[in-house]
Motif scaffolding. Sequence first.
Motif, mmCIF file in Angstrom:
data_model
loop_
_atom_site.group_PDB
_atom_site.id
_atom_site.type_symbol
_atom_site.label_atom_id
_atom_site.label_comp_id
_atom_site.label_asym_id
_atom_site.label_seq_id
_atom_site.Cartn_x
_atom_site.Cartn_y
_atom_site.Cartn_z
ATOM 1 N N GLN A 96 0.838 -1.186 0.000
ATOM 2 C CA GLN A 96 0.000 0.000 0.000
ATOM 3 C C GLN A 96 0.877 1.241 0.000
ATOM 4 O O GLN A 96 1.952 1.257 0.612
ATOM 5 C CB GLN A 96 -0.908 -0.019 1.234
ATOM 6 N N LYS A 97 0.413 2.284 -0.679
ATOM 7 C CA LYS A 97 1.108 3.566 -0.679
ATOM 8 C C LYS A 97 0.134 4.628 -0.181
ATOM 9 O O LYS A 97 -0.992 4.733 -0.666
ATOM 10 C CB LYS A 97 1.617 3.923 -2.071
ATOM 11 N N ASP A 110 5.213 10.768 1.949
ATOM 12 C CA ASP A 110 4.906 9.543 1.210
ATOM 13 C C ASP A 110 5.235 8.333 2.087
ATOM 14 O O ASP A 110 6.336 8.232 2.632
ATOM 15 C CB ASP A 110 5.720 9.460 -0.081
ATOM 16 N N LYS A 112 5.233 4.122 2.082
ATOM 17 C CA LYS A 112 5.084 2.834 1.410
ATOM 18 C C LYS A 112 5.009 1.737 2.472
ATOM 19 O O LYS A 112 5.833 1.701 3.387
ATOM 20 C CB LYS A 112 6.264 2.577 0.470
ATOM 21 N N TYR A 113 4.046 0.863 2.331
ATOM 22 C CA TYR A 113 3.810 -0.176 3.328
ATOM 23 C C TYR A 113 3.788 -1.545 2.656
ATOM 24 O O TYR A 113 3.263 -1.688 1.548
ATOM 25 C CB TYR A 113 2.483 0.088 4.027
ATOM 26 N N THR A 150 7.532 -0.285 6.813
ATOM 27 C CA THR A 150 7.161 0.981 6.201
ATOM 28 C C THR A 150 8.415 1.722 5.764
ATOM 29 O O THR A 150 9.475 1.621 6.394
ATOM 30 C CB THR A 150 6.373 1.885 7.168
ATOM 31 N N THR A 152 9.032 5.670 4.871
ATOM 32 C CA THR A 152 8.380 6.976 4.876
ATOM 33 C C THR A 152 9.356 8.047 4.406
ATOM 34 O O THR A 152 10.430 8.205 4.990
ATOM 35 C CB THR A 152 7.880 7.336 6.291
#
Length: 242
Positions: A96-97, A110, A112-113, A150, A152
């Motif tokens: 997921q973003k 931003d 990102k996961y 994550t 970040t």
Amino acid sequence: MKKTILLSLIATMLLNFNVSGQEVNYLEKKNEINVQVDDVFAKRELLTSFYMYDYDYEYMYLMPMLNYGPTIGVGYKHHFSKGAVRLKVNVGTNMQKLMSKDAYDEYQDDIKYFSHRERFSAGYEFHSNFKRTQVFFGLDAVITLEAVGTETYRNEYYYVKSGYTIENTQGTFSYGVKPFLGFKYFISPKFSVSSEYHVLLEGFVSKNKYKDGSNDSETESKITGFESKFGPAGQLTFSFHF
């Protein structure tokens, strides 16, 4: 005469139909392959944000919090007269973003996961049969491997004049037992649908690594514990018997 013969033929056909219907054994198949959908009613949100500050309030970072939605597993059962050996594998990967903005600055960050989970279970179940319906209960041994992280990218802040990246990864190993209770209905001798619920009792070991690009720091931590969970939040199993 013709009417008598015709009525006799119809009666014979109906009798044969009823006899054949009574002779159908929905529980004679010894092997079962199934597809299971767990947590049908679970939330679909993958990531819950959780911010923490260091002791000097110099920076904050995002901790990944697991929040899986519905997952799919594949299982196998070998049946006996009053029970069955059962195996199940559940593998899932999510990414997921996100865009995040807080009250400390006017820039968006931003995020990102990713998450990956592998769960293996093996156990034995006991049966109580009622024509097309079956009630089953038993115990599974469960092993789970999870990884979540994550990345970040944070835009400039009042104390940091350029953007930087924060990385946080977490790996967890869990082990435990799962008492369960389920109900099955046979649509035909080869196909059935079922649902089950369980109490998962497990210990876990979790390791976390945190990297902060604003000051080039890196920290590691380890958590061990025990927890119990009741679930799933809705479950459906579609089975093929052979």
